[in-house]
Design an enzyme around this catalytic site. Structure first.
Site, PDB file in Angstrom:
ATOM      1  N   VAL A  17       4.973 -41.543 -25.141  1.00  0.00           N
ATOM      2  CA  VAL A  17       4.123 -41.570 -26.358  1.00  0.00           C
ATOM      3  C   VAL A  17       4.609 -40.742 -27.597  1.00  0.00           C
ATOM      4  O   VAL A  17       4.701 -41.154 -28.749  1.00  0.00           O
ATOM      5  CB  VAL A  17       2.724 -40.747 -26.026  1.00  0.00           C
ATOM      6  CG1 VAL A  17       1.941 -40.553 -27.150  1.00  0.00           C
ATOM      7  CG2 VAL A  17       2.020 -41.758 -25.001  1.00  0.00           C
ATOM      8  N   LYS A  41      17.976 -33.485 -22.606  1.00  0.00           N
ATOM      9  CA  LYS A  41      17.130 -34.831 -23.192  1.00  0.00           C
ATOM     10  C   LYS A  41      17.361 -34.669 -24.609  1.00  0.00           C
ATOM     11  O   LYS A  41      17.801 -35.751 -25.349  1.00  0.00           O
ATOM     12  CB  LYS A  41      15.741 -34.782 -22.750  1.00  0.00           C
ATOM     13  CG  LYS A  41      14.990 -36.008 -23.217  1.00  0.00           C
ATOM     14  CD  LYS A  41      13.538 -36.028 -22.607  1.00  0.00           C
ATOM     15  CE  LYS A  41      12.825 -37.055 -22.731  1.00  0.00           C
ATOM     16  NZ  LYS A  41      11.304 -37.214 -22.542  1.00  0.00           N
ATOM     17  N   ASN A 205      -9.531 -47.293 -20.853  1.00  0.00           N
ATOM     18  CA  ASN A 205      -8.695 -47.575 -19.640  1.00  0.00           C
ATOM     19  C   ASN A 205      -9.581 -47.716 -18.394  1.00  0.00           C
ATOM     20  O   ASN A 205      -9.198 -48.462 -17.669  1.00  0.00           O
ATOM     21  CB  ASN A 205      -7.656 -46.331 -19.682  1.00  0.00           C
ATOM     22  CG  ASN A 205      -6.502 -46.466 -20.347  1.00  0.00           C
ATOM     23  OD1 ASN A 205      -6.252 -47.501 -21.092  1.00  0.00           O
ATOM     24  ND2 ASN A 205      -5.705 -45.278 -20.735  1.00  0.00           N
ATOM     25  N   GLY A 250      -3.605 -59.391  -8.778  1.00  0.00           N
ATOM     26  CA  GLY A 250      -2.361 -58.885  -8.393  1.00  0.00           C
ATOM     27  C   GLY A 250      -2.786 -57.670  -7.365  1.00  0.00           C
ATOM     28  O   GLY A 250      -3.903 -57.784  -6.609  1.00  0.00           O
ATOM     29  N   GLY A 254      -2.137 -49.877 -11.635  1.00  0.00           N
ATOM     30  CA  GLY A 254      -1.709 -48.592 -11.375  1.00  0.00           C
ATOM     31  C   GLY A 254      -1.058 -48.140 -12.748  1.00  0.00           C
ATOM     32  O   GLY A 254      -1.371 -48.643 -13.902  1.00  0.00           O
ATOM     33  N   CYS A 257      -1.510 -44.269 -16.656  1.00  0.00           N
ATOM     34  CA  CYS A 257      -2.581 -44.197 -17.367  1.00  0.00           C
ATOM     35  C   CYS A 257      -3.922 -44.670 -16.517  1.00  0.00           C
ATOM     36  O   CYS A 257      -4.785 -43.708 -16.194  1.00  0.00           O
ATOM     37  CB  CYS A 257      -2.639 -44.961 -18.773  1.00  0.00           C
ATOM     38  SG  CYS A 257      -1.392 -44.356 -19.757  1.00  0.00           S
ATOM     39  N   ARG A 329       5.546 -44.920 -11.648  1.00  0.00           N
ATOM     40  CA  ARG A 329       4.471 -44.008 -11.438  1.00  0.00           C
ATOM     41  C   ARG A 329       3.318 -44.897 -10.981  1.00  0.00           C
ATOM     42  O   ARG A 329       2.767 -45.667 -11.690  1.00  0.00           O
ATOM     43  CB  ARG A 329       4.216 -43.321 -12.598  1.00  0.00           C
ATOM     44  CG  ARG A 329       5.317 -42.278 -12.769  1.00  0.00           C
ATOM     45  CD  ARG A 329       5.033 -41.283 -14.004  1.00  0.00           C
ATOM     46  NE  ARG A 329       5.304 -42.360 -15.307  1.00  0.00           N
ATOM     47  CZ  ARG A 329       4.957 -41.886 -16.654  1.00  0.00           C
ATOM     48  NH1 ARG A 329       4.531 -40.691 -17.066  1.00  0.00           N
ATOM     49  NH2 ARG A 329       5.075 -42.699 -17.571  1.00  0.00           N
TER      50      ARG A 329
END
Length: 430
Positions: A17, A41, A205, A250, A254, A257, A329
């Site tokens: 983000v 980074k 979400n 599916g 996952g 979010c 994740r």
């Protein structure tokens, strides 16, 4: 954007983000500094090296650096002259739905010491209802909630082509300042209170999660009744009240979010005394779907839903939680792989976004050649919907396998083409 409308912007956190927001705002003409505590980074980003697989983001970062509108730093003092600072700090959620705000609160405490008096803070991190107001009190300055609705694999596109821009604020001037960041973008701007803005992100979400769980259960029903989920979904998509997205079955939902936001929303509902059982049922259905996929693999390669997978070699196609990203994740593909390994299967996997980097904790042996996945395999399992899988030389892969069997958990492939290539094909809801 005219020079007078350009803002000096700080972005705290350079993950998906934060980095996307920084690069896109620089593209829109603002002067942006991204701050991250990871010095390595920051050094890499300053050289234009992007640590995530996100189409178009490398070009935007390179453009911003070359034109002097984008910079990166490790010290929050670099934001002392910012007009707006975006908080894009990770807020992970535990299995009980509790949001971990330690990093977020630490960033707020540090910002309070460096920001100029007129700076407006915008919270982009997904946070529990009430966090923005609490942050405003801690900073003693106007604070706005400005949630992101970015899809991994499409983040840069989504930022520059948003469906909506939501601004939750109790201070109108602060809301105007944040709205000015998006000047030039064509999207409806919804101005509301901070609590409604915070809840809107979780609600969006969680609704998508419920929709996917619904379709996965519907696919199971189709199998039991002899119907085809592809045709059922096609009929549903033609109803504008339902919409066309998130109607494909599916291995479950996952990613970074949906799981954490559904857990957080369910916890918030419980604390408020609201029975949100429809969401709890969607989460239970998601867990069931992964077990159902494992059962389908058992059936395909052993002939029985209870057959033993001990010692059987399986080839996995895709491990990222969805195509177009290297993110594993809370990946449903990896969750299924883990269950298969627990059942004794020996797993070899190929994912276009992962290469040979072990992101599975040793559960799967990753290879960078798809033929190595098929070689001597008792069956193949397609777990991530990478479009390039459609164009594989399936006849050659069938020759390499021990048993030319494939379980397509995304219904990505053409069953007739696979049959012609020599495979016994198993899909979902068919």
């Amino acid at each position: 954007m005219e020079e007078r409308n350009r803002l000096t912007v700080g972005v705290v956190g350079t993950g998906y983000v934060g980095l996307t927001s920084a690069a896109c705002l620089a593209h829109l003409g603002h002067r942006v500094t991204g701050v991250d505590i990871d010095a390595g980074k920051v050094a890499a980003l300053s050289r234009g090296e992007i640590p995530i697989a996100e189409p178009g983001l490398d070009t935007l970062v390179a453009e911003g650096l070359a034109e002097g509108r984008l910079a990166f730093a490790t010290d929050l003092a670099a934001l002392s002259r910012a007009d707006v600072v975006l908080l894009c700090v990770p807020t992970p959620t535990g299995q009980d739905g509790t949001s971990d705000l330690h990093a977020f609160d630490a960033a707020v405490e540090a910002l309070a010491r460096v920001l100029s008096p007129g700076c407006v803070v915008a919270v982009k991190s997904t946070v529990p209802v009430g966090t923005t107001t609490r942050t405003e009190l801690a900073l003693r300055r106007p604070t706005v909630n400005n949630p992101e609705f970015l899809r991994e694999g499409h983040a840069a596109y989504d930022f520059l082509n948003p469906d909506r821009i939501v601004i939750g604020a109790s201070d109108h001037a602060a809301a105007d300042r944040v709205a000015a960041l998006y000047e030039g973008l064509s999207a409806p701007v919804l101005r509301t209170d901070p609590a409604s803005s915070e809840l809107a992100k979780y609600a969006s979400n969680a609704f998508l999660a419920v929709k996917v769980s619904y379709v996965n259960v519907l696919a199971e029903l189709c199998e039991r009744l002899g119907a085809d989920i592809a045709d059922v979904a096609k009929a549903m998509r033609l109803d504008p009240r339902i919409g066309s997205a998130f109607l494909s079955p599916g291995p479950g939902w996952g990613g970074s979010c949906l799981p954490k936001d559904t857990r957080a929303l369910l916890r918030a509902a419980g604390e408020a005394g609201v029975d949100f059982s429809v969401l709890a049922d969607a989460m239970a259905a998601n867990h069931h779907q992964r077990e159902r996929v494992v059962e389908k693999v058992r059936q395909a390669v052993t002939g029985s839903p209870d057959g033993s997978l001990e010692g059987l070699r399986l080839g996995l196609l895709g491990l990222a939680f969805k195509a177009g990203t290297d993110d594993v994740r809370e990946s449903p593909a990896l969750a299924v792989a883990t269950r298969l390994a627990e059942c004794g299967a020996v797993l070899t996997g190929y994912d276009p976004g992962l290469g040979r980097a072990d992101r599975t904790g040793g559960v799967v042996q990753l290879v960078d050649d798809v033929t190595l996945v098929a070689k001597d395999a008792a069956g193949l399992v397609l777990l991530t919907e990478w479009p390039e899988f459609r164009d594989l030389d399936w006849a050659h892969l069938a020759d390499l396998t021990d048993r030319a069997t494939i379980v397509d958990t995304r219904n990505l492939l053409d069953p007739d083409e696979l049959a012609c290539a020599g495979f016994v094909y198993f899909g979902l809801g068919r």
